[in-house]
Design an enzyme around this catalytic site. Structure first.
Site, PDB file in Angstrom:
ATOM      1  N   LEU A 158      -3.658 -33.588  29.421  1.00  9.66           N
ATOM      2  CA  LEU A 158      -2.437 -33.456  28.635  1.00  9.66           C
ATOM      3  C   LEU A 158      -2.520 -34.451  27.482  1.00  9.66           C
ATOM      4  CD1 LEU A 158       0.336 -33.378  31.414  1.00  9.66           C
ATOM      5  CD2 LEU A 158      -0.594 -31.423  30.177  1.00  9.66           C
ATOM      6  N   ASP A 159      -1.939 -34.095  26.345  1.00 13.46           N
ATOM      7  CA  ASP A 159      -1.875 -35.037  25.241  1.00 13.46           C
ATOM      8  C   ASP A 159      -1.074 -36.267  25.643  1.00 13.46           C
ATOM      9  OD1 ASP A 159      -3.256 -33.266  23.600  1.00 13.46           O
ATOM     10  OD2 ASP A 159      -1.427 -32.341  22.834  1.00 13.46           O
ATOM     11  N   LYS A 160      -1.344 -37.374  24.978  1.00 10.36           N
ATOM     12  CA  LYS A 160      -0.648 -38.625  25.273  1.00 10.36           C
ATOM     13  C   LYS A 160       0.865 -38.448  25.308  1.00 10.36           C
ATOM     14  CE  LYS A 160       0.236 -43.178  23.228  1.00 10.36           C
ATOM     15  NZ  LYS A 160      -0.051 -44.089  22.097  1.00 10.36           N
ATOM     16  N   ARG A 262       1.196 -26.261  20.633  1.00  8.10           N
ATOM     17  CA  ARG A 262       1.683 -26.878  19.401  1.00  8.10           C
ATOM     18  C   ARG A 262       1.251 -26.084  18.171  1.00  8.10           C
ATOM     19  NH1 ARG A 262      -0.505 -32.862  20.137  1.00  8.10           N
ATOM     20  NH2 ARG A 262       0.692 -33.217  18.217  1.00  8.10           N
TER      21      ARG A 262
END
Length: 349
Positions: A158-160, A262
């Site tokens: 997962l992205d930060k 996104r």
């Protein structure tokens, strides 16, 4: 195999440990043709195939002055220039960092990752990551896991600034079986997102190819579906709550491209609230009084992209049992929804 001579250089102005590493390799006159990613992995000490391919994709590998693809076959007398942006990584160490474990058995853990936590160490974030926390939690059991890529047991990422569910394998067999489920698209992943505006129609499927942007190689971009550029990406969307000026959405991934949700939401004109990279972090003027200040305050309250990995469905790698997990919406997204409902009620469209 005898290695070719290497020349290294570093630009001035940075401490040595932070400098990009530039190398020049002169291919031997008697070198047999070979894929360049394989060749560089053999020639450059501590280089992995993934790091080499990343450098090639970002056009940091030049052959005779021109960028190439990973399947380029080197020829005798080729001159290769390569730049590695990241310095050698320190040894991955266990750290006593609190993590929210929703489920654990002999093969795996399911963790509800908080926003702001990096999943695995990389340049600029060598410590304080989920990987460090995993090593501490597993203790001696972590010895089974491969730490060479700084991703012990990490099946997906997962992205930060994305919160929510992530699966961690506790042994190599479980890692392989879980990775196979992801590769075969047998894992169902549903995300919650708060977006600007309300998509019309309220449900549908987004299909594009996703690849590196031509303008900025650090971000992703959409290309024609199944065209020559990028890799095909498919996302289903469903509006869960119409908030007039915003929408709460379910996003179901059928592929796992970098930044897929996104990029896809930007593509349909409804970027995620707070997403600095893909057009969602600028205050907007909406059709009510003092709306620009309201959206500015909302963005400050959110402080990140409003994206949460809510649901995972997959098979336990040993027993085959269907496992289903749901992580509640985090507090920041709940507060944004409450304020959005209030402003919608006070200023109906």
């Amino acid at each position: 195999m005898q290695k070719e001579p290497l020349k290294t250089e570093s630009p001035a102005g940075l401490p040595p440990e932070l400098e990009p590493k530039k190398m020049t390799i002169q291919v031997s006159k008697v070198q047999t043709p070979m894929r360049i990613d394989r060749y560089l992995t053999q020639q450059v000490e501590n280089a992995t195939r993934n790091k080499v391919q990343e450098a090639i994709e970002e056009e940091r590998v030049l052959v005779n002055g021109r960028p190439v693809k990973s399947n380029y076959r080197i020829k005798s007398n080729d001159q290769i220039h390569i730049t590695f942006l990241r310095p050698p990584a320190p040894e991955l160490a266990p750290e006593d960092i609190p993590i929210s474990i929703l489920y654990e058995d002999d093969d795996l853990m399911v963790i509800d990752k908080e926003a702001g936590m990096v999943v695995h160490p990389a340049f600029g974030n060598w410590t304080g990551t989920l990987a460090n926390a995993i090593l501490h939690h597993l203790g001696k059991d972590a010895d089974e896991l491969d730490k060479s890529e700084m991703r012990p047991g990490i099946v997906h990422r997962l992205d930060k600034d994305t919160s929510g569910l992530i699966i961690i394998a506790k042994n190599p067999v479980a890692l392989h079986k879980l990775a196979t489920q992801f590769a075969r698209r047998q894992v169902e992943k549903v995300y919650k997102a708060i977006v600007w505006g309300v998509p019309n129609p309220p449900s549908g499927t987004i299909k594009t190819n996703i690849g590196r942007s031509h303008k900025n190689r650090k971000v992703m971009a959409n290309f024609p579906y199944e065209g020559a550029e990028g890799k095909h990406a498919i996302t289903d969307y469903q509006v869960i709550e119409d908030l007039s000026y915003f929408a709460l959405m379910d996003m179901t991934l059928h592929t796992g491209r970098t930044h897929q949700i996104r990029v896809h939401l930007q593509h349909i004109g409804h970027p995620i609230l707070g997403d600095e990279t893909y057009g969602g972090a600028t205050p907007r003027t909406l059709p009510f009084s003092k709306s620009e200040q309201f959206t500015k305050n909302l963005l400050e309250l959110m402080g990140r992209q409003a994206l949460h990995a809510e649901t995972l469905r997959f098979r336990q790698p040993t027993t085959g049992e269907l496992l289903i997990f749901t992580a509640p919406l985090p507090e920041d997204m709940q507060l944004v929804l409450e304020k959005s409902r209030t402003i919608m009620t006070a200023n109906p469209c």
